[in-house]
Design an enzyme around this catalytic site. Structure first.
Site, PDB file in Angstrom:
ATOM      1  N   GLU A 119      10.911   5.371   4.568  1.00  0.00           N
ATOM      2  CA  GLU A 119       9.666   6.153   4.490  1.00  0.00           C
ATOM      3  C   GLU A 119       9.250   6.749   5.838  1.00  0.00           C
ATOM      4  OE1 GLU A 119       6.552   4.083   2.431  1.00  0.00           O
ATOM      5  OE2 GLU A 119       7.609   4.201   0.500  1.00  0.00           O
ATOM      6  N   GLU A 219      12.090   1.544  -4.627  1.00  0.00           N
ATOM      7  CA  GLU A 219      10.797   0.861  -4.662  1.00  0.00           C
ATOM      8  C   GLU A 219       9.952   1.406  -5.800  1.00  0.00           C
ATOM      9  OE1 GLU A 219       8.247   0.674  -1.248  1.00  0.00           O
ATOM     10  OE2 GLU A 219       9.887   0.182   0.132  1.00  0.00           O
TER      11      GLU A 219
END
Length: 285
Positions: A119, A219
């Site tokens: 991320e 995720e």
């Protein structure tokens, strides 16, 4: 006989997918996981309904992650999606060094693949060009050491659909997509459509740059406690429903790493296993 052959093929195809869980290097009290802690994590995951066969880790050197986790993984047969932390250069070099050490000590049969960064693009902590460079760097190292594995990057679906990040897609062998309908303010009845739209949008963007590479669902999950986000409400029952309608379908479509193993102190909390290593909600499909 034809039905038996078909069933066998279907089971074989399903077995190709990794069913994993995101696991941090720290215990809920903040201490670093020991080798014994990792062993407990892995055996707990394998004993959950349906059984988990893999984990996603975020770093290699922090908390001596690989030094402690790899022996436990080898002894239990668990596989690892290795995470290499990219911030900053000195930290990145330590991460590469820890991975190099683990490969030299234990070989690479325990590795599923390597994710360089997590991320970073979503947080705008670096550039696409820099992440791409680091992916090539890590791939070059493990190839030179004689342990070729797929190397990619994990980021939010919003980062993957951003044209500014095309260089990262080009560098990847696989793309890890994080998608949380909770953070999009979805209700549970909306959550499946919201998740799969995120997946489809990611795939469309990735295919426009590098057709055919795999999208791993690295995720997703739903919080059991914490504050609401728009129309999204944390609760055990909502987490349970989200698991039934998203996880159970996702496990049939590709590699999935649910979020997360234990998560006691966060608000919201996405943990699925309590302090006694029992499921907080039903994880069967």
């Amino acid at each position: 006989m034809k039905l038996l052959v078909l069933a066998s093929l279907l089971c074989s195809a399903t077995a190709q997918y990794w069913k994993g869980m995101n696991v941090g290097a720290n215990n809920p009290d903040g201490s670093c996981k020991s080798q014994a802690d990792w062993y407990s994590v892995f055996t707990t995951l394998q004993g959950l309904p349906g059984g988990y066969n893999s984990v996603r880790l975020y770093a290699t050197s922090d908390c001596d992650t690989l030094a402690n986790a790899v022996p436990a993984a080898i002894s239990t047969g668990m596989k690892i999606l290795v995470g290499v932390w990219t911030q900053d250069r000195a930290h990145f070099d330590r991460e590469k060094g820890a991975l190099e050490w683990a490969l030299g000590r234990y070989g690479s049969d325990w590795i599923l693949a390597v994710s360089v960064g997590s991320e970073d693009l979503y947080r705008k902590e670096t550039s696409a060009a820099r992440i791409a460079e680091q992916i090539y760097d890590v791939r070059g190292m493990i190839n030179y050491l004689g342990h070729p594995k797929q190397v990619g990057h994990v980021d939010t679906w919003t980062a993957w659909v951003d044209p500014a990040n095309r260089d990262v897609i080009t560098a990847c062998d696989f793309v890890g997509m994080n998608g949380f309908p909770y953070w999009q303010g979805a209700t549970i009845p909306q959550s499946s459509d919201v998740f799969w739209k995120s997946y489809d949008d990611t795939k469309r963007a990735v295919d426009s740059v590098k057709p055919g590479i795999w999208i791993w669902m690295t995720e997703t999950g739903w919080p059991v406690t914490g504050d609401s986000f728009g129309a999204s409400v944390p609760s055990r029952s909502n987490a349970q429903q989200f698991y039934k309608i998203v996880a159970c379908e996702a496990f049939k479509r590709g590699h999935v790493f649910w979020y997360a193993y234990q998560d006691y102190t966060s608000n919201p909390s996405f943990g699925v296993v309590d302090a006694n290593r029992n499921p907080i909600y039903d994880l069967s499909c």
